[in-house]
Design a protein around this motif. Structure first.
Motif: not given
Length: 343
Positions: A126-132, A140-146, A149-154, A260-262
């Motif tokens: 996958p290319e950045y950015p994406f939701v993990a 169980s975690m949803l993370v916005d990955v840019k 190390g660029q993580y924001k827990v959603l 995001h689309k990934r």
């Protein structure tokens, strides 16, 4: 750069060697499933002792498999946390000792960052950015990955993780440990429509998860059932569908929220076949791309630690030999990696 990766956060001893130019060279994995099966779950002291017994032979076997010697290793990555403190200490002590003896740098890797980056080990990355979506026995975690190390827990679980709910419900159904994969296998024999399980926290806004109530609903359903094999299979099917639907609903929200689309799925539960099939179908309907690691990289493994550590070592990061293991370690506290420096 050739990096030796060491994973000992729980009940698997994983060793791997990742080359920044040629990819994964070798990896070995020893699972303690049989050791803990009689207890119905991981016994931390037994896990630590077994890591001590297995780690040195696995390191040597991995080096032999890659046809490398100690002088060929440029750095060592190890799981610093989160995880069981005794198990973490075995891996971190081994890694720091080898780094000191071989005069190479070492880097402590966040276990969940390893899972998050595991799809990068495959050809389709996958290319950045994406939701993990990180789903395992403990998280169980949803993370916005840019970026690395660029993580924001959603959103994250407020109680039981999805994998934990799978294992506990499997135990209620009389299945052996670890129960999650066995429940999924039993669910294949089940029929939809016989039971309707709730989709927890989906009737309100937000991206957090809660699976303890679903486990309780399953317990009450099992207790009031006739105990027949087909009935248990139908209950397993309804329970699995509820988990999958809940994860999908929250992921769709996260994608909409982030734009995001990934989507990346990782962790042990990402190996679930129904989960993968449902997300593949949803990706076609909604127009997003979904990625997940090969089955062998879904559970804890040294390859993901070697890869994640290699990226940070290439960017110039180091972990001092005096720094301690971290059984609790917020993902958002990690530093961002300069991707250009890590090429």
């Amino acid at each position: 750069m050739k990096v030796l990766g060491i994973e000992t956060s729980c009940d698997e001893t994983g060793i791997a060697i990742y080359d920044s130019e040629h990819g994964l060279l070798a990896h070995e994995l020893y699972s303690q499933v049989k050791l803990h099966a009689d207890y119905g779950g991981v016994v931390p002291e037994l896990a630590s002792r077994d890591h001590v017994r297995k780690i040195i032979p696995l390191v040597q076997r991995t080096l032999n498999s890659a046809q490398l010697g100690k002088s060929d290793i440029d750095g060592i990555a190890y799981t610093r946390g989160p995880g069981l403190i005794g198990a973490l200490l075995v891996g971190s002590s081994m890694a720091r000792a080898l780094a000191y003896a071989w005069n190479v740098p070492s880097i402590g890797v966040h276990h969940m960052e390893g899972h998050l980056l595991a799809p990068m080990l495959d050809a389709r990355k996958p290319e950045y950015p994406f939701v993990a979506l990180l789903v395992s026995g403990g998280h169980s975690m949803l993370v916005d990955v840019k970026g690395i190390g660029q993580y924001k827990v959603l959103g994250e679980s407020v109680d039981d993780a999805a994998g934990e709910a799978f294992d506990k419900t499997a135990k209620l159904l009389g299945l052996d440990y670890p129960g999650g994969p066995l429940l999924a296998k039993l669910a294949e024999e089940g029929e939809s429509g016989h039971y309707q399980f709730p989709r927890p926290m989906c009737d309100r806004p937000g991206l957090d998860f809660s699976f303890s109530g679903l486990k309780t609903f399953a317990a009450n359903t099992i207790r009031s059932s006739d105990g027949q094999h087909q009935t248990h299979a139908n209950i397993a099917r309804a329970f699995e569908e509820a988990i999958v639907d809940t994860l999908l609903i929250k992921c769709r929200r996260a994608l909409k929220h982030s734009g995001h689309k990934r989507l990346v799925m990782a962790g042990g539960v990402a190996a679930n076949k129904r989960l993968r099939a449902s997300f593949e179908e949803a990706s076609q309907v909604d127009g997003f791309d979904v990625f997940y690691p090969s089955f062998e990289y879904c559970t804890d493994n040294g390859a993901m630690i070697a890869y994640a550590g290699c990226q940070r070592l290439l960017a110039g990061e180091r972990t001092l030999l005096t720094e301690k293991a971290m059984p609790r370690w917020p993902l958002e506290s990690l530093s961002a990696v300069n991707l250009l420096a890590a090429i």
